[in-house]
Design a protein around this motif. Sequence first.
Motif, PDB file in Angstrom:
ATOM      1  N   ASP A  54      47.550 -41.448  59.806  1.00  0.00           N
ATOM      2  CA  ASP A  54      48.153 -42.417  60.719  1.00  0.00           C
ATOM      3  C   ASP A  54      49.605 -42.726  60.366  1.00  0.00           C
ATOM      4  O   ASP A  54      50.466 -42.769  61.245  1.00  0.00           O
ATOM      5  CB  ASP A  54      47.350 -43.723  60.713  1.00  0.00           C
ATOM      6  CG  ASP A  54      45.977 -43.584  61.347  1.00  0.00           C
ATOM      7  OD1 ASP A  54      45.680 -42.534  61.964  1.00  0.00           O
ATOM      8  OD2 ASP A  54      45.191 -44.540  61.223  1.00  0.00           O
ATOM      9  N   ARG A 105      47.203 -37.388  67.863  1.00  0.00           N
ATOM     10  CA  ARG A 105      46.506 -38.362  67.008  1.00  0.00           C
ATOM     11  C   ARG A 105      45.414 -39.074  67.792  1.00  0.00           C
ATOM     12  O   ARG A 105      44.329 -39.312  67.279  1.00  0.00           O
ATOM     13  CB  ARG A 105      47.504 -39.374  66.413  1.00  0.00           C
ATOM     14  CG  ARG A 105      46.858 -40.322  65.441  1.00  0.00           C
ATOM     15  CD  ARG A 105      46.332 -39.566  64.205  1.00  0.00           C
ATOM     16  NE  ARG A 105      45.432 -40.405  63.450  1.00  0.00           N
ATOM     17  CZ  ARG A 105      44.210 -40.040  63.066  1.00  0.00           C
ATOM     18  NH1 ARG A 105      43.764 -38.830  63.334  1.00  0.00           N
ATOM     19  NH2 ARG A 105      43.445 -40.857  62.402  1.00  0.00           N
ATOM     20  N   ALA A 155      41.650 -39.141  66.449  1.00  0.00           N
ATOM     21  CA  ALA A 155      41.365 -40.434  65.805  1.00  0.00           C
ATOM     22  C   ALA A 155      39.880 -40.782  65.895  1.00  0.00           C
ATOM     23  O   ALA A 155      39.167 -40.311  66.790  1.00  0.00           O
ATOM     24  CB  ALA A 155      42.184 -41.541  66.471  1.00  0.00           C
ATOM     25  N   TRP A 183      45.923 -45.353  69.944  1.00  0.00           N
ATOM     26  CA  TRP A 183      46.784 -44.169  69.930  1.00  0.00           C
ATOM     27  C   TRP A 183      47.078 -43.674  71.343  1.00  0.00           C
ATOM     28  O   TRP A 183      48.172 -43.176  71.625  1.00  0.00           O
ATOM     29  CB  TRP A 183      46.170 -43.065  69.073  1.00  0.00           C
ATOM     30  CG  TRP A 183      46.214 -43.407  67.626  1.00  0.00           C
ATOM     31  CD1 TRP A 183      45.172 -43.734  66.811  1.00  0.00           C
ATOM     32  CD2 TRP A 183      47.386 -43.494  66.796  1.00  0.00           C
ATOM     33  NE1 TRP A 183      45.616 -44.015  65.543  1.00  0.00           N
ATOM     34  CE2 TRP A 183      46.976 -43.872  65.507  1.00  0.00           C
ATOM     35  CE3 TRP A 183      48.750 -43.297  67.024  1.00  0.00           C
ATOM     36  CZ2 TRP A 183      47.869 -44.046  64.444  1.00  0.00           C
ATOM     37  CZ3 TRP A 183      49.637 -43.464  65.969  1.00  0.00           C
ATOM     38  CH2 TRP A 183      49.193 -43.838  64.708  1.00  0.00           C
TER      39      TRP A 183
END
Length: 98
Positions: free
Chosen positions: A3, A29, A33, A41
């Motif tokens: 992250d 991401r 995630a 995100w």
Amino acid sequence: LDDAAVWALAVGCIHDGLPFHAHELFEQRWRDAPPAERDAWRACAQWGAALTHAARGNAIGASRLAERALATLHHAPTVPAEIDVPLVQGSCAELAGG
């Protein structure tokens, strides 16, 4: 990338005038995630897309995506600590005309 690395690279792209690259980083991401963090995100990816539209002179597209990013971020169940929420919210509010 973790992250912190994604956030740093994407914000660096934004500061360098490369919002589409930031969008792409945030989008990757978002897809990788954990489920509880995906909306946060996704909101960042929408922010990057809004900035891209603004850079290309599409104020309506920028405004719509910025509003969508604000709503998505607001409803995100979990926001990773690395995401600077006030930065995203402030930029999106400006893009949305508020």
